[in-house]
Scaffold this active site. Structure first.
Site, PDB file in Angstrom:
ATOM      1  N   LYS A   1       1.855   2.156  -5.121  1.00 41.14           N
ATOM      2  CA  LYS A   1       2.416   1.613  -6.376  1.00 41.14           C
ATOM      3  C   LYS A   1       1.495   1.901  -7.564  1.00 41.14           C
ATOM      4  CE  LYS A   1       2.401  -2.424  -4.349  1.00 41.14           C
ATOM      5  NZ  LYS A   1       2.074  -2.031  -2.970  1.00 41.14           N
TER       6      LYS A   1
ATOM      7  N   GLY B   1      -4.524  -4.238  -3.751  1.00 46.91           N
ATOM      8  CA  GLY B   1      -5.527  -3.209  -4.055  1.00 46.91           C
ATOM      9  C   GLY B   1      -4.738  -1.976  -4.466  1.00 46.91           C
ATOM     10  N   HIS B   2      -4.712  -1.673  -5.741  1.00 44.69           N
ATOM     11  CA  HIS B   2      -3.909  -0.558  -6.251  1.00 44.69           C
ATOM     12  C   HIS B   2      -4.840   0.572  -6.687  1.00 44.69           C
ATOM     13  CE1 HIS B   2      -0.323  -3.454  -7.184  1.00 44.69           C
ATOM     14  NE2 HIS B   2      -0.697  -3.454  -5.921  1.00 44.69           N
TER      15      HIS B   2
ATOM     16  N   GLN C   1       1.986  -6.026  -3.164  1.00 46.41           N
ATOM     17  CA  GLN C   1       2.439  -6.115  -1.767  1.00 46.41           C
ATOM     18  C   GLN C   1       3.730  -5.305  -1.585  1.00 46.41           C
ATOM     19  OE1 GLN C   1       1.453  -9.549  -3.230  1.00 46.41           O
ATOM     20  NE2 GLN C   1      -0.459  -8.542  -2.788  1.00 46.41           N
TER      21      GLN C   1
ATOM     22  N   ASP D   1       0.806  -1.226   0.000  1.00 52.68           N
ATOM     23  CA  ASP D   1       0.000   0.000   0.000  1.00 52.68           C
ATOM     24  C   ASP D   1       0.838   1.274   0.000  1.00 52.68           C
ATOM     25  OD1 ASP D   1      -2.218  -1.651   0.115  1.00 52.68           O
ATOM     26  OD2 ASP D   1      -2.327  -1.593   2.303  1.00 52.68           O
TER      27      ASP D   1
END
Ligand code: GDP
Ligand code: IMO
Ligand code: MG
Length: 431
Positions: free
Chosen positions: A16, A40-41, A230, A13
């Site tokens: 990225k 979750g991007h 990650q 988080d």
């Protein structure tokens, strides 16, 4: 040409997704190399906000090709939802999303296993995102997995049922009621039906032998950016085991997650928050339990993009950052969320640890496992106490922020090339 790599240097988080989106205009292809929908991007632009879990973050730039590499694991149900949301926003992925035939598939029973294992761990739970990551990678390594390229095999159903039966046999031993577990608001049996339907969507995407595709593209002079998921401290080998994910989140993961030779790796962009966060269990030496921690969480809106859980917050951890830089061969740093520190009077950075009375810069073996006390030794900086929203070049940065950046550059030996000052694509200061 060589492939550039962008990855997280902390516990995920870091931002990225935002930076991949910012850099995509400079690349022809964006390729995810590991992880699955535990990621979750977030990408924000023109007042819109998207959270991607499986699809590379280059998808918003029309000319870019986006590849889901062999190292990624895919849940067809989650992928279909993602494609649906993009489609609602007028983004059609049919032409520029390609999927490796060798990527493994997350089965509904993998998700169920994940949930059962976590429940069984009780207070020792990892804090998994419960997307079936551990069980799917386990089946890959134990040579029991199903891959995207298998979907069209005549015996796919038989193999699916065999895997399911094997998982159910394990689950039966735990004496749990499977109806207790819900997946995206559906009980297991209902979820399984929806999953099967979504498998058709996955099968309908353009499937490729991505290792050939990417190596040929490099030969043709195409520019490729590998997108990590990650963060380094969640790496299966080097993270705070067992509180990690189940893939190699480091640069090495690009080699086996995309089929790229180490000699073909070019620049490595390390994404790092100006402070630290972690979601889920496990050691976090600089974690704050006071008002400063709450301020970081509130101002930084530190709640998980995938699970909505509050993120644990703390000061920047230099020994951990140096460790991540060493493992990844980082050539450029990108500092995220500098704006979150805007109103702090004082900002701290852990420069060393004190463990059992001894000062060290090394992450201890067990420090990562949790039973020994790591006391961070801090250096304190004066905050800049001004908003950064009107700034668009490095030269205009407040002196105290420049000082903070210079300190990090000197301590790590790596230049900071981007300072991010807000979630939007435009809130990015590039050197
Ligand atoms: P990722 O998993 O590394 O892509 O990061 P996430 O999307 O899970 O979390 C990063 C969060 O911070 C998202 O909500 C972003 O919109 C947000 N974000 C990214 N960069 C910045 C920044 O510079 N400032 C602020 N305030 N928020 C940011
Ligand atoms: P992105 O790509 C933050 C964490 C989970 C848990 C541990 C294991 O958005 O940065 P898993 O579901 O893999 O079995 O969970 O890893 N985790 C993440 N934390 N960002 C992520 O991805 C994460 N993916 C997994 O919270 O502690
Ligand atoms: Mg995330």
């Amino acid at each position: 040409m060589k492939i550039d790599v962008l990855l997280g240097l902390q516990w995920g988080d870091e931002g990225k997704g935002k930076i991949v989106d910012v850099l995509t205009p400079n690349y022809d292809i964006i390729a995810r190399f590991q992880g699955g929908p535990n990621a979750g991007h977030t990408i924000e632009f023109e007042g819109k906000k998207f959270v991607l879990h499986t699809i590379p973050s280059g998808i918003f730039i029309q000319k870019s090709i986006n590849v889901i590499g062999n190292g990624v694991i895919i849940d067809p149900f989650i992928l279909r939802k993602e494609i649906g949301k993009l489609s609602e926003a007028g983004i059609d992925v049919s032409a520029n999303l390609l999927v490796s035939r060798k990527a493994h598939i997350i089965l509904p029973s993998h998700r169920l296993l994940d949930a059962v294992y976590e429940q069984e761990k009780g207070k020792d739970k990892i804090g998994s995102t419960l997307k079936g990551i551990g069980p799917t990678y386990t089946d890959k390594v134990s040579r029991n997995g199903l891959r995207v390229g298998d979907i069209e095999a005549p015996d796919f159903d038989k193999r699916y049922q065999k895997a399911r039966a094997r998982h159910m046999k394990i689950i039966e031993r735990f004496n749990t009621d499977i109806d207790e577990f819900v997946f995206d608001n559906h009980k297991f049996v209902e979820y399984e039906k929806l999953w099967f339907d979504a498998l058709k969507t996955l099968n309908g995407l353009k499937k490729i032998n991505s290792e050939y595709y990417l190596n040929n593209a490099l030969k043709e002079g195409k520019k490729i950016l590998a997108e990590g998921a990650q963060g380094t401290l969640l790496d299966i080998d080097f993270g705070s085991y067992p509180f990690v994910t189940s893939s190699n989140t480091t640069t090495a993961g690009v080699c086996n997650g995309l089929g790229i030779a180490p000699s073909n790796v070019g620049k490595v962009f390390g994404i790092v928050k100006a402070y630290c966060t972690r979601v889920g269990s496990g050691p976090f030496p600089t974690e704050l339990f006071d008002e400063d921690g709450q301020q970081l969480r509130d101002v930084g809106r530190e709640y998980g993009s995938t699970t909505g859980r509050p993120r644990r917050c703390g000061w920047l951890d230099l020994p951990a950052l140096k460790y991540a830089i060493m493992l990844n061969g980082v050539t450029e740093l990108m500092m995220m969320k500098a704006d979150v520190l805007d109103m702090f009077e004082e900002i701290k950075v852990a420069v060393k640890y004190e463990i059992n009375g001894i000062e060290t810069e090394e992450l201890p073996f067990d420090g990562t496992g949790g039973n020994i006390e790591i006391n961070p030794i801090y250096k304190t900086f004066s905050g800049w106490q001004q908003k950064l929203d009107k700034i668009d070049s490095f030269d205009e940065l407040p002196t105290n922020l420049s000082g903070y950046i210079k300190f990090i550059e000197k301590a790590t030996g790596v230049p900071v090339k981007i300072v991010s000052v807000g979630p939007d694509r435009s809130e990015t200061i590039i050197k």
